[in-house]
Design a protein around this motif. Structure first.
Motif, PDB file in Angstrom:
ATOM      1  N   ASP A   1      37.578 -47.469 -86.655  1.00 39.11           N
ATOM      2  CA  ASP A   1      36.406 -48.340 -86.673  1.00 39.11           C
ATOM      3  C   ASP A   1      36.778 -49.651 -87.351  1.00 39.11           C
ATOM      4  N   GLU A   2      37.064 -50.673 -86.566  1.00 39.56           N
ATOM      5  CA  GLU A   2      37.493 -51.976 -87.095  1.00 39.56           C
ATOM      6  C   GLU A   2      38.503 -51.803 -88.223  1.00 39.56           C
TER       7      GLU A   2
ATOM      8  N   SER B   1      29.942 -48.566 -83.611  1.00 37.95           N
ATOM      9  CA  SER B   1      30.248 -47.585 -84.666  1.00 37.95           C
ATOM     10  C   SER B   1      29.471 -46.309 -84.428  1.00 37.95           C
TER      11      SER B   1
HETATM   12 MG   LIG Z   1      30.349 -51.061 -86.916  1.00 31.28          MG
END
Ligand SMILES: [Mg+2]
Ligand SMILES: Nc1ncnc2c1ncn2[C@@H]1O[C@H](COP(=O)(O)OP(=O)(O)OP(=O)(O)O)[C@@H](O)[C@H]1O
Lengths: 479, 282
Positions: free
Chosen positions: B203-204, B73
């Protein structure tokens, strides 16, 4: 007893049921005993808490009840005033104008308000009074001036005359009756003869009027003047040295105007400061110091604010003992509260919402303007209104800067100078209450209680508005 | 618990032990959208991303994988300068945006420009508490676009692009938080697309969603890569192998292996990569 138990078990807040729960057969008696022992504290605390809350509630109810009992009636009473706002003078009689027949030159009568005879039972025995019920009587004693409804008597006697022939300030012709345990005399209507040149028309019939008269005391009374009266209640009356005629008009207007100034100062500045500290300011020792001190400022005693304001606004800036000064003083007092409310509200906005805005390419100001302020408005509003309801009740700092206790004129307003009112002297509700309480006459206590009820209602209304707005805004926001 | 400790202790003390094979792909410079060169990132004293060099291929999907806390991240958020929002952060190195060679991390470059060209979709769906329409229109509004017809057209295009148009066309003025989680995430994608970015960072994006919603978003990414460059962080190996063209495996802030996804998942060169992909740690 049974019904009692049932209602108890339905109420989840009340004492939990005694440990009569059934346990499975295999469980050892020691464990069950232990469970009972542990639950004992639950029961004990639950009972204590319930009693405590109930006790507190009943004390509260008593306090409010006492206030309402003392002042509630005053809210609905008022007095009669002429067009200039003055009550009838000493040499005037007030009453309802009556007329019979078609001849407008004569046959006018004035019906006066019933009077309670304060000490009737000292003058006559109960039997004698009872025998006079419904009969014409003459009561000797000073007829009270207009507005007061109680008369001390020297004698009460049956009157042989059907209707009075003379008018006297020291005796009253009327019909005796008993109402609610007190003795009441309904005065016989006085025949009056309007003066030459005093036009009277039918539209006045049935209205409250004040009749001025000369020395002549034989009826019909020759009038000098007849003025129409109108009813003025507690809210619309200015202060007066007579409790019955004193009202809260100037104090209410003063409070509202001062709070308006307070709001204009505290809300924009407070929100701006809160937003800046939370969103823009770098986190360093300086801002940490500021943060601590804002919390401290919110706790500074209000009298100290008053003293500082006296030095700065009144003496240094020479703003006078005016509404402006009062508004600025209270504004400063409320400012820390608004700043803290703003910061608290901003902190509840999750960082991912803020990041979403920045990730879209928004500037800091756009993020603040489109997200931070709108989403925290509910909290800001609540804090602000709590601050304002504190401001409305503040007394000490306003006394320090020289608020008056007896203000009979409203701040002047004119379109040519729409802000002139800022410079006028003022009084506010709590100071008016204080002024009344500190008077020696008992009657003013009632006024003070009534004004306190109004003040309470005002605060309650403000808080209700705050809660309403907060809920309304919360409905629109969810993350 | 003791295993983790010893493992990370090992890794910290014997840094040379992590054999960093680095980039195994030699990419034609004309085919890259961004070149990450010797990127280092610090949270205060914590060097969370260490000396990263990765090419990001134009109109391809680059996946970032690695165990929790390895800095995926952090790395991703360098692309749109998200770290600038917080104090005590520091970049070193470069991310060169092609074809003009703009260094995204340069102090001289306005982070606002970077964020206008590089959009982001977050892990948790984070629509604004506003209407569906306003959410998508937001990027245009802050750019000062006022033409209502133009905004409406862009919103429609973006919602279609995020495969959300059919579900929302009759309720555009309704609050966005009434949508389901998957719809909210696609709304966030629409919001990112409406401003026509060059790179979209994910991000995910599916970690909070059920398999069906996840499938929809994976399909969407497949379509989007025809026009856009995509960098995606994921914890799901299947997802990485399904949607991405290139994969970077990170460990403790360092790049362990970077390769074409097919090659990496079939024959990883680094034993650490193999262990991670097969699920024996992480
Ligand atoms: Mg992360
Ligand atoms: N705001 C921060 N301040 C300081 N350190 C941070 C911050 N955010 C992350 N870190 C640290 O940086 C390292 C990398 O974090 P990062 O969030 O990038 O990991 P990640 O790979 O995304 O993990 P995950 O898969 O769990 O999301 C971690 O060691 C973390 O503790």
């Amino acid at each position: 007893m049974v019904a009692d138990n049932q209602s108890n078990s339905k109420n989840p807040d009340s004492v939990p049921a005694a440990p009569s729960a059934t346990y499975s057969a295999g469980i050892s008696p020691e464990i069950i005993a232990g469970l009972h022992r542990r639950k004992r504290w639950d029961r004990a605390f639950s009972t204590c808490g319930f009693l405590l809350v109930m006790g507190a509630l009943s004390v509260l109810a008593m306090l409010f009840g006492q206030l309402v009992y003392e002042g509630g009636g005053r809210l609905f009473r008022g007095h009669f005033v002429n067009d200039e706002g003055f009550s009838p003078k000493i040499n005037e009689i007030a009453g309802i104008l009556q007329h019979s027949g078609d001849d407008f030159a004569s046959n006018w009568e004035l019906a006066q308000r019933p009077l309670t005879i304060a000490n009737a039972s000292e003058r006559l025995t109960a039997e004698e009074l009872t025998s006079l019920i419904g009969k014409k009587v003459i009561v000797d004693g000073d007829v009270p001036s207009t507005g007061l409804s109680e008369m001390e008597s020297n004698t009460i006697a049956a009157s042989d005359e059907e209707s009075p022939k003379k008018y006297s300030k020291v005796s009253l012709h009327g019909t005796l009756s008993q109402s609610g345990g007190s003795w009441v005399v309904t005065p016989s209507p006085l025949a009056i003869l309007p003066a030459e040149g005093q036009p009277l028309d039918k539209s006045w019939v049935g209205n409250q009027v004040a009749v001025g008269f000369g020395l002549a005391k034989s009826l019909p009374l020759k009038t000098k003047s007849i003025e129409k009266l109108s009813f003025q209640n507690f809210f619309a009356s200015k202060p007066s040295s007579k409790a019955e005629e004193a009202g809260i008009l100037t104090a209410l207007v003063g409070s509202v105007l001062v709070v308006v100034v307070t709001m204009c100062l505290a809300i924009p500045l407070g929100i701006a400061a809160g937003v800046w500290l939370e969103e823009y300011a770098k986190k360093n020792w300086l801002t940490a110091l500021i943060e601590i001190n804002i919390a401290n400022l919110a706790g500074v005693p209000s009298i100290v604010w008053g003293l500082m304001a006296l030095g700065i606004f009144v003496y240094f800036l020479d703003l006078g003992r005016s509404i402006l000064t009062a508004g600025l003083t209270l504004g400063l007092l409320v400012l820390p509260i608004v700043i803290m409310a703003t910061r608290e509200a901003i902190r509840t906005i999750p960082s991912h919402i803020r990041e979403a805005s920045y990730a879209c390419g928004a500037t800091k100001w756009q993020t603040v303007r489109h997200h931070v302020i709108p989403y925290s408005m509910g909290g800001i509003l609540t804090g602000t209104i709590i601050g304002l309801s504190r401001a409305i009740g503040e007394t000490a700092p306003l006394i320090t800067i020289g608020a008056l206790t007896f203000v009979t004129s409203l701040p002047a307003f004119s379109w040519s100078n729409p802000f002139a009112w800022l410079n006028s002297g003022f009084t506010v509700m709590p100071i008016q209450i204080f002024g009344w309480v500190s008077r020696p006459q008992e009657d003013f206590r009632e006024n003070a209680a009534a004004a306190s009820i109004v003040l309470l209602a005002l605060t309650l209304a403000l808080n209700t508005t705050a809660i309403y707005f907060r809920n309304q805004l919360r409905k629109k926001i969810k993350w | 618990m003791p295993i983790t400790t010893s493992e990370s202790n090992n890794a910290e003390s014997k840094k040379p032990d992590i054999k960093v094979s680095g980039s195994l792909v030699s990419m034609d410079p004309s085919k890259t959208k961004a070149d990450v060169q010797n990127l280092n990132f610090w949270y205060g004293e914590n060097n969370a991303v260490k000396n990263l060099t990765i090419p990001v291929a134009d109109r391809k999907v680059t996946a970032l994988i690695g165990p929790s806390g390895c800095g995926k991240s952090t790395f991703l958020r360098c692309f749109n300068r998200m770290h600038d929002l917080y104090p005590n952060t520091r970049y070193e190195g470069q991310i060169i945006l092609q074809p003009h060679g703009l260094d995204l991390l340069s102090k001289a470059v306005d982070p606002l420009e970077v964020r206008m060209r590089v959009s982001m979709v977050f892990q948790k769906p984070n629509p604004f508490p506003k209407s569906i329409f306003e959410n998508v229109a937001y990027g245009l509004r802050i750019r000062g676009v006022c033409d209502k017809a133009f905004i409406a057209e862009k919103v429609e295009t973006a919602l279609k692009g995020a495969a959300l148009w059919e579900e929302t066309k009759n309720r555009l003025q309704r609050p966005a938080f009434n949508l389901s989680g998957g719809q909210q995430q696609r709304l966030c994608i629409a919001r990112a697309l409406a401003v026509e970015p060059e790179i979209v960072l994910f991000d995910e994006p599916t970690s909070a969603l059920d398999p069906i919603a996840t499938g929809k978003i994976e399909d969407l990414i497949d379509v989007l890569k025809e026009r856009l460059t995509i960098v995606i962080v994921t914890h799901n190996m299947q997802q990485a192998s399904r949607v991405s063209d290139y994969t970077a495996f990170m460990y403790l802030g360092q790049l362990v292996e970077f390769n074409e996804t097919q090659k990496m998942f079939v024959s990883p060169t680094n034993p650490l990569t193999e262990q991670y992909i097969t699920g024996s740690f992480g």
